[in-house]
Scaffold this motif. Structure first.
Motif, PDB file in Angstrom:
ATOM      1  N   SER A   1       0.811  -1.216   0.000  1.00  0.00           N
ATOM      2  CA  SER A   1       0.000   0.000   0.000  1.00  0.00           C
ATOM      3  C   SER A   1       0.840   1.260   0.000  1.00  0.00           C
ATOM      4  CB  SER A   1      -0.907  -0.005   1.239  1.00  0.00           C
ATOM      5  OG  SER A   1      -1.641   1.194   1.292  1.00  0.00           O
ATOM      6  N   ARG A   2       0.709   2.042  -1.028  1.00  0.00           N
ATOM      7  CA  ARG A   2       1.284   3.390  -1.085  1.00  0.00           C
ATOM      8  C   ARG A   2       2.771   3.433  -0.716  1.00  0.00           C
ATOM      9  NH1 ARG A   2      -1.635   8.463   0.382  1.00  0.00           N
ATOM     10  NH2 ARG A   2      -0.530   8.999  -1.504  1.00  0.00           N
ATOM     11  N   GLY A   3       3.567   2.563  -1.347  1.00  0.00           N
ATOM     12  CA  GLY A   3       5.004   2.650  -1.194  1.00  0.00           C
ATOM     13  C   GLY A   3       5.629   1.689  -0.202  1.00  0.00           C
ATOM     14  N   TYR A   4       4.800   0.897   0.497  1.00  0.00           N
ATOM     15  CA  TYR A   4       5.326  -0.003   1.527  1.00  0.00           C
ATOM     16  C   TYR A   4       4.552  -1.319   1.521  1.00  0.00           C
ATOM     17  CZ  TYR A   4       6.976   4.563   2.995  1.00  0.00           C
ATOM     18  OH  TYR A   4       7.537   5.819   2.997  1.00  0.00           O
TER      19      TYR A   4
ATOM     20  N   PHE B   1       8.935   0.091  -1.378  1.00  0.00           N
ATOM     21  CA  PHE B   1       9.047  -0.282  -2.801  1.00  0.00           C
ATOM     22  C   PHE B   1       8.526   0.845  -3.680  1.00  0.00           C
ATOM     23  CE2 PHE B   1       4.850  -1.521  -4.663  1.00  0.00           C
ATOM     24  CZ  PHE B   1       4.058  -1.295  -3.554  1.00  0.00           C
TER      25      PHE B   1
END
Lengths: 270, 270
Positions: free
Chosen positions: B241-244, B268
């Protein structure tokens, strides 16, 4: 300190002592068997970082180590950003009473950005909270009265019962007075589960969390959308061995989005 | 420093700088894409505590926060017991290069004692390691060559493949040169998994662990009994979710005893 309306907000009130220290006080509303409920300690540590004007982004990960019982009264939280990057920040915290360290913690805050996303978790299938009876904890323990808890699986063994083959508890939980969820509220709920050993042994026994780690999957918008609604919370242990066991748990919104994953190591005697 | 025989022991060599500081150096044997493999950093932090004469008991929990890449060369580890109790001890650690904090950590050590015990975990059902072909990582990355890895499920997507609906990887893994397991070796293996996003996206993408927590269920006797045999290691993600995203993993002995539970939060981009 001003007198906040809600017991949770009162417990999270902090005064500035100096550039790296804030002071709080324990609140009888959150008393556990010995000292305050671990969840409220996690929440107040998170809030200490949230209050910092130099804080970057929102909570991503929080680890709290319960080193010794916190006595009733004032406590100081020393905190500092050990490392500040462009998109995240690593905090180290210590909660002290006098010269004694009672709790240590690390907190990771960071910015969210749009990426591919998927919720691979699967919430257990249980009846709606409205169809589950309100549960009860041990009456002598204060903090559970702050929550409306409805156990769908693995309730507190209030009387000695047969040991269960499963350590799993699944419950609906929400603030008893309708306070809307926020990051600190989610940190607090990450410790809402009674010790898994109670189920496996069918009785109470001495047990206490010694390390708690929470990963915050939800961003601010998603948490605000929950409001004061129930969360679905499910916890299980993986192994009990020579004085310790672990617990892994997940907290979903009613519509099945995983808001947080949370893990802990627990001390027990039996 | 003396020249230890095995790459793992070489990487864990530490010199005393002062009462609260030890010095190590990165080793090319353990190079990752950028900086050293996170597992070897976790191992060297654990070893820094293990080396302390005032250390109480064995490792119970370790949280490592990867704040910034460690550059090739020397690093200092500052460590102190924030709290020493009768049966456990809470350590705080910082790994620095020059004035920069690169890694923060907390470690809980403690005594084991006989209690009721049960292993509730269930290892996945897979063929014996002798019946699984040796797997491969990306050839340009050095550290995986330290291990004999045999993927029963979810291997590294060496070529771009169809995205998988599952983030699960299960592998047998042992030291490539037959070094017997110890606590530091188990800490290292707790980060042996490539990023779960690779499977879900069917490709490589920028990703890195930012916080890693490991719970050690096994005591010294149980770890020594493993010797140089394979461990069964299985990891999955719960939410992206939203980069992690998070990862939860378990490491069992060949005879199905859960030696460690380990969790991490990963950054990520995609």
């Amino acid at each position: 300190m001003t007198d906040a309306a809600h017991p949770f907000d009162r417990a999270l009130q902090l005064q500035t002592v100096d550039a790296g220290t804030v002071r709080g006080t324990t609140r009888p509303d959150w008393a556990n068997m010995v000292g305050p409920f671990g969840g409220i300690t996690a929440a107040v540590l998170l809030r200490a970082v949230e209050n910092r004007p130099d804080r970057i982004g929102d909570p991503l990960a929080l680890t709290v180590n319960f080193a010794a019982p916190i006595a009733d009264g004032d406590f100081d939280i020393a905190l500092r950003a050990a490392r500040t990057n462009r998109s995240n920040q690593h905090w180290m915290l210590e909660l002290r009473q006098g010269d004694e360290v009672k709790t240590t913690a690390t907190a990771l805050f960071g910015l969210h950005r749009d990426t591919w996303a998927d919720d691979e978790s699967r919430p257990p299938s249980v009846p709606a909270p409205e169809d589950v009876a309100p549960g009860s904890f041990v009456d002598a323990i204060v903090w559970p009265k702050r929550y409306d808890m409805r156990f769908a699986e693995g309730p507190v063994p209030l009387r000695a019962v047969e040991p269960s083959a499963s350590s799993t508890t699944t419950l609906w939980v929400r603030d008893a007075e309708g306070r809307p969820l926020d990051f600190a509220g989610l940190a607090c709920l990450s410790d809402v589960f009674f010790p898994r050993a109670f189920l496996r042994r069918g009785k109470f026994l001495p047990a206490g969390t010694i390390s708690l780690t929470t990963y915050f999957h939800a961003d601010r918008t998603e948490i605000e959308a929950v409001g004061a609604d129930y969360l679905l919370a499910s916890a299980h242990a993986n192994r009990f061995s020579r004085g310790y066991f672990d617990q892994s748990a997940h907290l979903w919104s009613r519509n099945g989005r995983l808001l947080a994953s949370t893990h802990q190591l627990v001390y027990f005697k039996d």
